[in-house]
Write a protein that holds these residues in place. Sequence first.
Motif, PDB file in Angstrom:
ATOM      1  N   ARG A   1      -4.045  -1.858  66.722  1.00  0.00           N
ATOM      2  CA  ARG A   1      -5.293  -1.628  65.974  1.00  0.00           C
ATOM      3  C   ARG A   1      -5.045  -1.784  64.481  1.00  0.00           C
ATOM      4  O   ARG A   1      -5.759  -2.514  63.794  1.00  0.00           O
ATOM      5  CB  ARG A   1      -5.825  -0.234  66.285  1.00  0.00           C
ATOM      6  CG  ARG A   1      -7.123   0.105  65.552  1.00  0.00           C
ATOM      7  CD  ARG A   1      -7.389   1.590  65.516  1.00  0.00           C
ATOM      8  NE  ARG A   1      -6.297   2.277  64.815  1.00  0.00           N
ATOM      9  CZ  ARG A   1      -6.046   3.569  64.913  1.00  0.00           C
ATOM     10  NH1 ARG A   1      -6.782   4.340  65.681  1.00  0.00           N
ATOM     11  NH2 ARG A   1      -5.039   4.111  64.256  1.00  0.00           N
ATOM     12  N   ASP A   2      -4.007  -1.126  63.980  1.00  0.00           N
ATOM     13  CA  ASP A   2      -3.742  -1.139  62.543  1.00  0.00           C
ATOM     14  C   ASP A   2      -3.295  -2.513  62.051  1.00  0.00           C
ATOM     15  O   ASP A   2      -3.662  -2.934  60.948  1.00  0.00           O
ATOM     16  CB  ASP A   2      -2.716  -0.070  62.196  1.00  0.00           C
ATOM     17  CG  ASP A   2      -3.235   1.339  62.500  1.00  0.00           C
ATOM     18  OD1 ASP A   2      -4.465   1.515  62.692  1.00  0.00           O
ATOM     19  OD2 ASP A   2      -2.404   2.268  62.564  1.00  0.00           O
ATOM     20  N   ALA A   3      -2.528  -3.248  62.855  1.00  0.00           N
ATOM     21  CA  ALA A   3      -2.099  -4.597  62.468  1.00  0.00           C
ATOM     22  C   ALA A   3      -3.286  -5.550  62.405  1.00  0.00           C
ATOM     23  O   ALA A   3      -3.359  -6.394  61.515  1.00  0.00           O
ATOM     24  CB  ALA A   3      -1.047  -5.116  63.449  1.00  0.00           C
ATOM     25  N   LEU A   4      -4.204  -5.419  63.345  1.00  0.00           N
ATOM     26  CA  LEU A   4      -5.399  -6.267  63.327  1.00  0.00           C
ATOM     27  C   LEU A   4      -6.225  -6.021  62.066  1.00  0.00           C
ATOM     28  O   LEU A   4      -6.736  -6.959  61.458  1.00  0.00           O
ATOM     29  CB  LEU A   4      -6.256  -6.019  64.571  1.00  0.00           C
ATOM     30  CG  LEU A   4      -5.709  -6.589  65.869  1.00  0.00           C
ATOM     31  CD1 LEU A   4      -6.386  -5.935  67.065  1.00  0.00           C
ATOM     32  CD2 LEU A   4      -5.890  -8.106  65.902  1.00  0.00           C
ATOM     33  N   VAL A   5      -6.337  -4.755  61.675  1.00  0.00           N
ATOM     34  CA  VAL A   5      -7.108  -4.407  60.478  1.00  0.00           C
ATOM     35  C   VAL A   5      -6.407  -4.917  59.219  1.00  0.00           C
ATOM     36  O   VAL A   5      -7.059  -5.383  58.286  1.00  0.00           O
ATOM     37  CB  VAL A   5      -7.340  -2.882  60.411  1.00  0.00           C
ATOM     38  CG1 VAL A   5      -7.940  -2.463  59.093  1.00  0.00           C
ATOM     39  CG2 VAL A   5      -8.239  -2.436  61.564  1.00  0.00           C
ATOM     40  N   ALA A   6      -5.082  -4.849  59.197  1.00  0.00           N
ATOM     41  CA  ALA A   6      -4.318  -5.236  58.011  1.00  0.00           C
ATOM     42  C   ALA A   6      -4.213  -6.755  57.841  1.00  0.00           C
ATOM     43  O   ALA A   6      -4.015  -7.239  56.728  1.00  0.00           O
ATOM     44  CB  ALA A   6      -2.915  -4.630  58.084  1.00  0.00           C
ATOM     45  N   GLU A   7      -4.342  -7.485  58.925  1.00  0.00           N
ATOM     46  CA  GLU A   7      -4.172  -8.940  58.887  1.00  0.00           C
ATOM     47  C   GLU A   7      -5.304  -9.586  58.098  1.00  0.00           C
ATOM     48  O   GLU A   7      -6.466  -9.212  58.236  1.00  0.00           O
ATOM     49  CB  GLU A   7      -4.153  -9.494  60.315  1.00  0.00           C
ATOM     50  CG  GLU A   7      -3.760 -10.939  60.419  1.00  0.00           C
ATOM     51  CD  GLU A   7      -2.264 -11.158  60.248  1.00  0.00           C
ATOM     52  OE1 GLU A   7      -1.888 -12.296  59.938  1.00  0.00           O
ATOM     53  OE2 GLU A   7      -1.481 -10.229  60.432  1.00  0.00           O
ATOM     54  N   ILE A   8      -4.960 -10.576  57.307  1.00  0.00           N
ATOM     55  CA  ILE A   8      -5.971 -11.367  56.601  1.00  0.00           C
ATOM     56  C   ILE A   8      -6.569 -12.314  57.637  1.00  0.00           C
ATOM     57  O   ILE A   8      -5.826 -13.043  58.315  1.00  0.00           O
ATOM     58  CB  ILE A   8      -5.338 -12.140  55.437  1.00  0.00           C
ATOM     59  CG1 ILE A   8      -4.754 -11.154  54.428  1.00  0.00           C
ATOM     60  CG2 ILE A   8      -6.343 -13.076  54.790  1.00  0.00           C
ATOM     61  CD1 ILE A   8      -3.856 -11.777  53.392  1.00  0.00           C
ATOM     62  N   PRO A   9      -7.895 -12.298  57.803  1.00  0.00           N
ATOM     63  CA  PRO A   9      -8.509 -13.114  58.866  1.00  0.00           C
ATOM     64  C   PRO A   9      -8.069 -14.572  58.880  1.00  0.00           C
ATOM     65  O   PRO A   9      -7.905 -15.154  59.947  1.00  0.00           O
ATOM     66  CB  PRO A   9     -10.005 -12.983  58.586  1.00  0.00           C
ATOM     67  CG  PRO A   9     -10.132 -11.631  57.941  1.00  0.00           C
ATOM     68  CD  PRO A   9      -8.882 -11.486  57.104  1.00  0.00           C
ATOM     69  N   SER A  10      -7.820 -15.163  57.724  1.00  0.00           N
ATOM     70  CA  SER A  10      -7.397 -16.570  57.706  1.00  0.00           C
ATOM     71  C   SER A  10      -6.023 -16.760  58.349  1.00  0.00           C
ATOM     72  O   SER A  10      -5.675 -17.860  58.769  1.00  0.00           O
ATOM     73  CB  SER A  10      -7.392 -17.096  56.271  1.00  0.00           C
ATOM     74  OG  SER A  10      -6.472 -16.354  55.478  1.00  0.00           O
TER      75      SER A  10
END
Length: 151
Positions: free
Chosen positions: A89-98
């Motif tokens: 969950r936290d990695a998905l939120v931290a990732e830059i969508p691009s």
Amino acid sequence: MRYMGNLYDYFSAPDDPAALAAFAQGVEEAGLPLLPVKGIDPYVQLGQAESMLTGTPYDDVTSLPRFNRLLSSPDDESRWLVTLTDELRDALVAEIPSEFAEVAETWSRIEEFGGDCPPGDLAGFLARLADLAEEARARPEPHRLYCLMSL
């Protein structure tokens, strides 16, 4: 997604009892955010994506306490509910969508997709899962992520 296989409903809930109640009642009926997908299992396929997103070796990801912990009865023959990790969950939120496109390019080549999964589709799935994760984490009491699997 158009891939063959089981159905997976990724969703968020405040805690395990609420997720189990949604499992029994129906996730949509429980009013919880839902991302239905076909063909991206939470264990091997999403586990490998989690490894790529977090930089954690896959074997270490699978040893996390909430990694695919079965909440529903193991005797059920057609539906199961498992937990996903807070690290995902936290990695998905931290990732830059691009950057999902870069992860998806590598992820699309895993054996379990059989060469039949366009990276663009996977990047889109990661972006939608990231939206679910962002909504889960932004709540006053952060939600956790779950997956309801159906044959």
